[in-house]
Design a protein around this motif. Sequence first.
Motif, PDB file in Angstrom:
ATOM      1  N   PRO A   4     -53.318 -50.083  11.386  1.00 57.09           N
ATOM      2  CA  PRO A   4     -52.362 -50.631  10.408  1.00 57.09           C
ATOM      3  C   PRO A   4     -51.175 -49.685  10.225  1.00 57.09           C
ATOM      4  CG  PRO A   4     -54.319 -49.802   9.312  1.00 57.09           C
ATOM      5  CD  PRO A   4     -54.624 -49.756  10.780  1.00 57.09           C
ATOM      6  N   TRP A   5     -50.048 -50.225   9.689  1.00 58.65           N
ATOM      7  CA  TRP A   5     -48.819 -49.439   9.611  1.00 58.65           C
ATOM      8  C   TRP A   5     -48.952 -48.227   8.708  1.00 58.65           C
ATOM      9  CZ3 TRP A   5     -46.586 -48.587   4.941  1.00 58.65           C
ATOM     10  CH2 TRP A   5     -46.939 -49.447   3.898  1.00 58.65           C
ATOM     11  N   TRP A   6     -49.850 -48.347   7.689  1.00 58.75           N
ATOM     12  CA  TRP A   6     -49.923 -47.204   6.762  1.00 58.75           C
ATOM     13  C   TRP A   6     -50.681 -46.016   7.339  1.00 58.75           C
ATOM     14  CZ3 TRP A   6     -52.322 -51.949   5.664  1.00 58.75           C
ATOM     15  CH2 TRP A   6     -53.700 -51.976   5.803  1.00 58.75           C
ATOM     16  N   SER A   7     -51.341 -46.215   8.497  1.00 58.45           N
ATOM     17  CA  SER A   7     -52.046 -45.090   9.108  1.00 58.45           C
ATOM     18  C   SER A   7     -51.209 -44.403  10.178  1.00 58.45           C
ATOM     19  CB  SER A   7     -53.354 -45.579   9.730  1.00 58.45           C
ATOM     20  OG  SER A   7     -53.085 -46.494  10.785  1.00 58.45           O
ATOM     21  N   GLU A   8     -49.977 -44.900  10.388  1.00 61.53           N
ATOM     22  CA  GLU A   8     -49.139 -44.274  11.403  1.00 61.53           C
ATOM     23  C   GLU A   8     -48.727 -42.884  10.945  1.00 61.53           C
ATOM     24  OE1 GLU A   8     -45.875 -46.806  12.166  1.00 61.53           O
ATOM     25  OE2 GLU A   8     -47.088 -48.469  12.939  1.00 61.53           O
ATOM     26  N   SER A   9     -48.394 -42.066  11.927  1.00 64.01           N
ATOM     27  CA  SER A   9     -47.968 -40.700  11.636  1.00 64.01           C
ATOM     28  C   SER A   9     -46.673 -40.720  10.843  1.00 64.01           C
ATOM     29  CB  SER A   9     -47.764 -39.930  12.953  1.00 64.01           C
ATOM     30  OG  SER A   9     -47.157 -38.690  12.700  1.00 64.01           O
ATOM     31  N   SER A  10     -46.546 -39.823   9.879  1.00 62.85           N
ATOM     32  CA  SER A  10     -45.338 -39.729   9.067  1.00 62.85           C
ATOM     33  C   SER A  10     -44.272 -38.874   9.726  1.00 62.85           C
ATOM     34  CB  SER A  10     -45.680 -39.148   7.685  1.00 62.85           C
ATOM     35  OG  SER A  10     -46.223 -37.845   7.819  1.00 62.85           O
ATOM     36  N   ARG A  11     -44.551 -38.314  10.880  1.00 59.04           N
ATOM     37  CA  ARG A  11     -43.559 -37.486  11.566  1.00 59.04           C
ATOM     38  C   ARG A  11     -42.445 -38.392  12.102  1.00 59.04           C
ATOM     39  NH1 ARG A  11     -43.250 -32.504  13.765  1.00 59.04           N
ATOM     40  NH2 ARG A  11     -45.416 -32.082  13.148  1.00 59.04           N
ATOM     41  N   PRO A  12     -41.168 -38.108  11.737  1.00 61.88           N
ATOM     42  CA  PRO A  12     -40.085 -38.982  12.190  1.00 61.88           C
ATOM     43  C   PRO A  12     -39.811 -38.793  13.688  1.00 61.88           C
ATOM     44  CG  PRO A  12     -39.181 -37.097  11.035  1.00 61.88           C
ATOM     45  CD  PRO A  12     -40.684 -37.016  10.872  1.00 61.88           C
ATOM     46  N   LEU A  13     -39.324 -39.847  14.304  1.00 59.23           N
ATOM     47  CA  LEU A  13     -38.935 -39.761  15.708  1.00 59.23           C
ATOM     48  C   LEU A  13     -37.702 -38.883  15.842  1.00 59.23           C
ATOM     49  CD1 LEU A  13     -39.356 -43.513  16.772  1.00 59.23           C
ATOM     50  CD2 LEU A  13     -40.988 -41.632  17.056  1.00 59.23           C
ATOM     51  N   PRO A  14     -37.626 -38.048  16.860  1.00 57.59           N
ATOM     52  CA  PRO A  14     -36.453 -37.177  17.015  1.00 57.59           C
ATOM     53  C   PRO A  14     -35.199 -37.989  17.320  1.00 57.59           C
ATOM     54  CG  PRO A  14     -37.876 -37.029  18.937  1.00 57.59           C
ATOM     55  CD  PRO A  14     -38.625 -37.836  17.937  1.00 57.59           C
ATOM     56  N   VAL A  15     -34.064 -37.468  16.886  1.00 63.27           N
ATOM     57  CA  VAL A  15     -32.772 -38.135  17.062  1.00 63.27           C
ATOM     58  C   VAL A  15     -31.856 -37.212  17.846  1.00 63.27           C
ATOM     59  CG1 VAL A  15     -30.724 -39.060  15.921  1.00 63.27           C
ATOM     60  CG2 VAL A  15     -32.978 -39.432  14.923  1.00 63.27           C
ATOM     61  N   GLU A  16     -31.259 -37.749  18.883  1.00 63.25           N
ATOM     62  CA  GLU A  16     -30.302 -36.978  19.668  1.00 63.25           C
ATOM     63  C   GLU A  16     -28.892 -37.234  19.134  1.00 63.25           C
ATOM     64  OE1 GLU A  16     -28.823 -36.415  24.321  1.00 63.25           O
ATOM     65  OE2 GLU A  16     -30.532 -37.688  23.824  1.00 63.25           O
TER      66      GLU A  16
END
Length: 330
Positions: A4-16
């Motif tokens: 489920p979406w609430w178990s996804e990692s809270s680490r944001p995707l890197p942005v270039e």
Amino acid sequence: MNRPWWSESSRPLPVEGGLKARSTRGAIGQTWWSGRFIAVLESIIVGGRLERGRNYARRGQVISLDVGPGMVSALVQGSRFQPYRVRVGLTAFGKPEWARLERALAESAWYSAKLLAGEMPEDIEEVFGQLGLTLFPASSAELAMECSCPDWQVPCKHIAAVFYLLAETFDDDPFAILAWRGRDREELLASLHALRAAMSSPAAPGAEAGPGSAPGAGAVTGAGAVTGAGAVTGAGAVAGPPAGVPLADCLSSYFTMPAPLPVTRPAATSSAALLAQLPEVHIVVRGHPLTELLHPAYLAFGEQPGVLAEPSGPSAEPSGPSGEPDGDDP
């Protein structure tokens, strides 16, 4: 098996190429005006969202940030593939409010000089306050905040990241604060230039006129009407020089003397004054200088001008037997 979406990692995707805060530690914002804005932010955001928002700003998770009248729009990259849309609304002042503000700012040489130099006067908030307006939002009630993230609390960390980046934007360009309130840099400076020029003119609207003063060149003669060459005579209308009679229609009288010139005569002087203009004469007759002996004779010449100015030739008056002209003695 999908989580489920609430178990996804809270680490944001890197942005270039994301927008990164210049401050790597400590406070964000270097000027007093950005500090005022950060103080509002930190008064309405509490807990871990404030710290996570600061980390987002320093990591460059904010992809774009645009400031417009009444609205700040941004894209923030979180842990999902699709960036979140963030919007922060603030009431933009209308034309009547800005007309009063610009007039108040233009009336002060201090405010005008600071703003025209690209600086924010430290007490500019007082000008807004005197007109019943505020430059910075005083509470969260003045802000409309929304984010497309699933966090139900507002403001979230994505909004906090936008606030921190917005503060540094205000550091770089203090006019961005005014643009958020509805007046961009070019329009504000143009208005201040025009108002200052009008106020420095002797015929400026609102200039005090003394008792009995009459309108002259460029003087105000009515509601907004200004007379004079090239002056405003109507609403936004500029009049040229006053119309006159073409030269071709008045050539017959153009070089005519409008009135006879008065006849003047040279001032009467003693005929003996001519002797005083002679160079020094070293001639003595019987112990008296020559000029002294000639003085009575020159006085007599002045008393009898007819003797020297006697006409001669065919046009001369006929003479009597004694050789003198007919008629009474002079």
